[in-house]
Design a protein around this motif. Structure first.
Motif: not given
Length: 134
Positions: A88-110
């Motif tokens: 699909g069309t990637i619009t954002h990145v995010f930082y998370v505390d696990a390689s799958t699922t986990g808790n999202s910590l920070i996000y940003a638009a490209l």
């Protein structure tokens, strides 16, 4: 500009006020999204399969600059290549505390979105990704 999720804001606030200690994650990961994860840190628009996997942020980022409070990637970060079906069309990145699922910590638009088709990779050059706390 990067933004903290509600989860991280609550953890840092409780830690700063001496309520509950927040331990740093052992490893953090960078994920991609086809929509804004928002303050809830939604991972529902993250690509799945087809050559996609989160990338290690812990080894790809340097320490935050003591003057600016900004940390940047010190290595090239590559997602893919995409196999079988597009992401699909990637619009954002995010930082998370696990390689799958986990808790999202920070996000940003490209700065600019990118459509990922079969055979494509998404690559971020050194210093192209940044996280700032202000």
């Amino acid at each position: 500009m990067s933004q903290a999720t509600n989860y991280l804001e609550y953890k840092v606030c409780d830690h700063a006020l001496g309520r509950t200690s927040y331990s740093k994650p052992s490893t953090t990961y960078i994920g991609l999204s086809t929509a804004d994860p928002g303050e809830t840190g939604s991972q529902s628009n993250e690509p799945s399969g087809n050559g996609y996997s989160r990338q290690d942020a812990s080894t790809n980022f340097g320490d935050a600059n003591t003057t600016t409070g900004t940390a940047v990637n010190v290595n090239v970060v590559t997602f893919g290549p995409c196999t079988t079906s597009g992401w699909g069309t990637i619009t954002h990145v995010f930082y998370v505390d696990a390689s799958t699922t986990g808790n999202s910590l920070i996000y940003a638009a490209l700065t600019s979105s990118r459509t990922i088709a079969v055979g494509d990779s998404l690559q971020f050059a050194t210093s192209q990704l940044s996280v700032a706390v202000s």
